[in-house]
Design an enzyme around this catalytic site. Structure first.
Site, mmCIF file in Angstrom:
data_model
loop_
_atom_site.group_PDB
_atom_site.id
_atom_site.type_symbol
_atom_site.label_atom_id
_atom_site.label_comp_id
_atom_site.label_asym_id
_atom_site.label_seq_id
_atom_site.Cartn_x
_atom_site.Cartn_y
_atom_site.Cartn_z
ATOM 1 N N ASN A 98 0.837 -1.213 0.000
ATOM 2 C CA ASN A 98 0.000 0.000 0.000
ATOM 3 C C ASN A 98 0.859 1.246 0.000
ATOM 4 O O ASN A 98 1.951 1.267 0.560
ATOM 5 C CB ASN A 98 -0.977 -0.017 1.190
ATOM 6 C CG ASN A 98 -0.423 0.692 2.417
ATOM 7 O OD1 ASN A 98 -0.502 1.911 2.542
ATOM 8 N ND2 ASN A 98 0.180 -0.087 3.321
ATOM 9 N N ASN B 39 5.016 5.968 3.430
ATOM 10 C CA ASN B 39 4.302 6.684 2.372
ATOM 11 C C ASN B 39 4.111 8.170 2.627
ATOM 12 O O ASN B 39 3.405 8.839 1.887
ATOM 13 C CB ASN B 39 2.934 6.023 2.145
ATOM 14 C CG ASN B 39 3.093 4.553 1.790
ATOM 15 O OD1 ASN B 39 3.915 4.216 0.951
ATOM 16 N ND2 ASN B 39 2.351 3.693 2.457
ATOM 17 N N LYS C 54 5.359 3.539 17.205
ATOM 18 C CA LYS C 54 5.301 2.462 16.197
ATOM 19 C C LYS C 54 6.446 2.625 15.220
ATOM 20 O O LYS C 54 6.615 3.685 14.613
ATOM 21 C CB LYS C 54 3.965 2.497 15.458
ATOM 22 C CG LYS C 54 3.829 1.351 14.443
ATOM 23 C CD LYS C 54 2.407 1.186 13.982
ATOM 24 C CE LYS C 54 2.275 0.108 12.927
ATOM 25 N NZ LYS C 54 0.898 -0.049 12.468
HETATM 26 C C1 LIG Z 1 -3.657 -0.797 3.520
HETATM 27 C C2 LIG Z 1 -2.847 -0.580 4.762
HETATM 28 C C3 LIG Z 1 -2.897 0.653 5.378
HETATM 29 C C4 LIG Z 1 -2.144 0.878 6.544
HETATM 30 N N1 LIG Z 1 -2.228 2.093 7.163
HETATM 31 C C5 LIG Z 1 -1.561 2.293 8.329
HETATM 32 C C6 LIG Z 1 -1.693 3.513 9.029
HETATM 33 O O1 LIG Z 1 -2.439 4.420 8.643
HETATM 34 N N2 LIG Z 1 -0.979 3.658 10.187
HETATM 35 C C7 LIG Z 1 -0.164 2.671 10.675
HETATM 36 O O2 LIG Z 1 0.443 2.851 11.734
HETATM 37 N N3 LIG Z 1 -0.037 1.497 10.035
HETATM 38 C C8 LIG Z 1 -0.713 1.296 8.884
HETATM 39 N N4 LIG Z 1 -0.592 0.092 8.236
HETATM 40 C C9 LIG Z 1 0.341 -0.923 8.775
HETATM 41 C C10 LIG Z 1 -0.350 -1.971 9.627
HETATM 42 O O3 LIG Z 1 -0.935 -1.395 10.767
HETATM 43 C C11 LIG Z 1 0.668 -3.048 10.061
HETATM 44 O O4 LIG Z 1 1.635 -2.451 10.895
HETATM 45 C C12 LIG Z 1 1.367 -3.714 8.887
HETATM 46 O O5 LIG Z 1 0.486 -3.894 7.813
HETATM 47 C C13 LIG Z 1 1.964 -5.068 9.250
HETATM 48 O O6 LIG Z 1 0.970 -5.944 9.718
HETATM 49 P P1 LIG Z 1 0.234 -7.040 8.787
HETATM 50 O O7 LIG Z 1 1.309 -7.815 8.090
HETATM 51 O O8 LIG Z 1 -0.597 -7.841 9.734
HETATM 52 O O9 LIG Z 1 -0.596 -6.272 7.820
HETATM 53 C C14 LIG Z 1 -1.322 -0.147 7.079
HETATM 54 C C15 LIG Z 1 -1.291 -1.398 6.427
HETATM 55 C C16 LIG Z 1 -2.040 -1.619 5.299
HETATM 56 C C17 LIG Z 1 -1.996 -2.981 4.636
#
Ligand SMILES: Cc1cc2nc3c(=O)[nH]c(=O)nc-3n(C[C@H](O)[C@H](O)[C@H](O)COP(=O)(O)O)c2cc1C
Length: 335
Positions: free
Chosen positions: A108, A174, A214
């Site tokens: 993303n 991003n 984070k």
């Molecule tokens: C589409 C998308 C949007 C995300 N937006 C944020 C965000 O706004 N803030 C944030 O701290 N992490 C964001 N993340 C990261 C997730 O919170 C997480 O840390 C990361 O995806 C790893 O976990 P996962 O493998 O279970 O997805 C986003 C992840 C995805 C896939």
């Protein structure tokens, strides 16, 4: 079960459309009382808060806190909403969300699309949820990184009374230069300022709201050491490890594998968990850890726990496995 039927259909849609449709279906199902996943009660105390179970929703899925009640019905022990910024912003141009099903991965480059902190607060006030709510804060894209602290302060002050804990997100790939806040004087100044303000707010409201940081998985050992020292120095309450990665290991040869943005899901598990273990070793129990990154079944949730996490969060795994992932992780974890 239901999700496994809906998934093939959802996967025929553009990812962002599928995301919106899923959330709106979830809201409707919840409204008609059709949504309630029964999960085990496995309480964990962390950052001074009692969590009913150790499995949370990671930030980014509900950026504006517009679906809290429906998401809570899936059985999460806590829900993290955001990232929110002081002012609303559109985020990056579409397309900005990509599935890589062969690898159970997502890329993303959303760019903190959100309705602004005031709208998020309205949504929180309207929700009936009384469980543990994390609010994840960030900076607007057009705020120069040198002035980032002021954006975090605005958000901290506004959300303080509505959050069970507040996450300071300095690890999204991003938003230009955001990750530069993870090092040097920029990190020190940010943590010092936010900690001071947190303590003032705690006195003002007679209520202490923990602050968590984070971080990204793309950190060198010396970065991990430096961040750990700063966390201890400023008595930050928790650390969320990790956000998405800029790496492309495991997806390079798949369709969408080289899109720009942050990679999440199964391929980030190893890197993210290694980062978690490194923090755990240095922090030695002084600061609680929340493990996130690549959890696609209960097995990875247990591995995060074994690497030192008190709590875990999921996001991408939900897209591939569906809501049963929450229950599977809770069942697998020992508390
Ligand atoms: C589409 C998308 C949007 C995300 N937006 C944020 C965000 O706004 N803030 C944030 O701290 N992490 C964001 N993340 C990261 C997730 O919170 C997480 O840390 C990361 O995806 C790893 O976990 P996962 O493998 O279970 O997805 C986003 C992840 C995805 C896939």
């Amino acid at each position: 079960m239901l999700y496994s039927l809906a998934r093939p259909l959802l996967f025929t849609l553009a990812p962002e459309r599928a995301h919106e449709l899923t959330l709106s279906m979830l809201d409707k199902a919840h409204k008609f009382g059709l949504m309630h996943q029964k999960v085990a009660h496995k309480p964990v105390t962390c950052m001074g808060i009692e969590f009913p179970n150790p499995v949370g929703l990671a930030a980014g899925l509900d950026k504006n806190g517009a679906h809290i009640d429906a998401l809570a019905a899936l059985g999460f022990g806590f829900i993290e909403i955001g990232t929110i910024t002081p002012r609303p912003q559109a985020g990056n141009p579409l397309p900005r969300l990509f599935r890589i099903p062969e690898a159970k991965a997502i890329i993303n480059r959303m760019g903190f699309n959100n309705d602004g902190v005031d709208k998020l607060i309205e949504n929180v006030k309207a929700s009936k949820f009384r469980g543990v709510l994390g609010i994840n804060i960030g900076k607007n894209a057009d705020t120069p990184v040198e002035d980032a602290v002021s954006d975090y302060l605005i958000c901290l002050e506004k959300v303080y009374n509505y959050a069970s804990y507040i996450t300071v997100n300095i690890s999204s790939p991003n938003t230009k230069n955001l990750r530069s806040l993870q090092s040097g004087d920029a990190l020190t100044e940010l943590l010092q300022t936010l900690k001071d303000r947190q303590l003032e707010l705690a006195e003002q409201y007679n209520h202490y709201v923990p602050l968590a940081l984070k971080v990204a998985p793309d950190l060198e050992s010396e970065d991990i050491r430096f961040i750990s020292m700063q966390l201890i120095k400023f008595k930050i309450d928790g650390l969320i490890v990790t956000n998405t990665t800029l790496g492309r290991e495991g997806v390079e040869n798949f369709h969408n594998g080289n899109e720009a943005g942050g990679l999440s899901g199964a391929p980030v598990f190893e890197k993210s968990t290694k980062c978690l273990s490194q923090f755990a070793e240095i922090l030695a129990g002084k600061i609680p850890l929340i493990g996130v990154g690549g959890i696609v079944s209960g097995e990875q949730a247990v591995a995060k726990q074994q690497a030192g996490a008190s709590l875990v969060q999921v996001y991408s795994g939900l897209i591939y496995t569906g809501p049963t992932l929450v229950k599977d992780c809770i069942d697998a974890m020992t508390v």
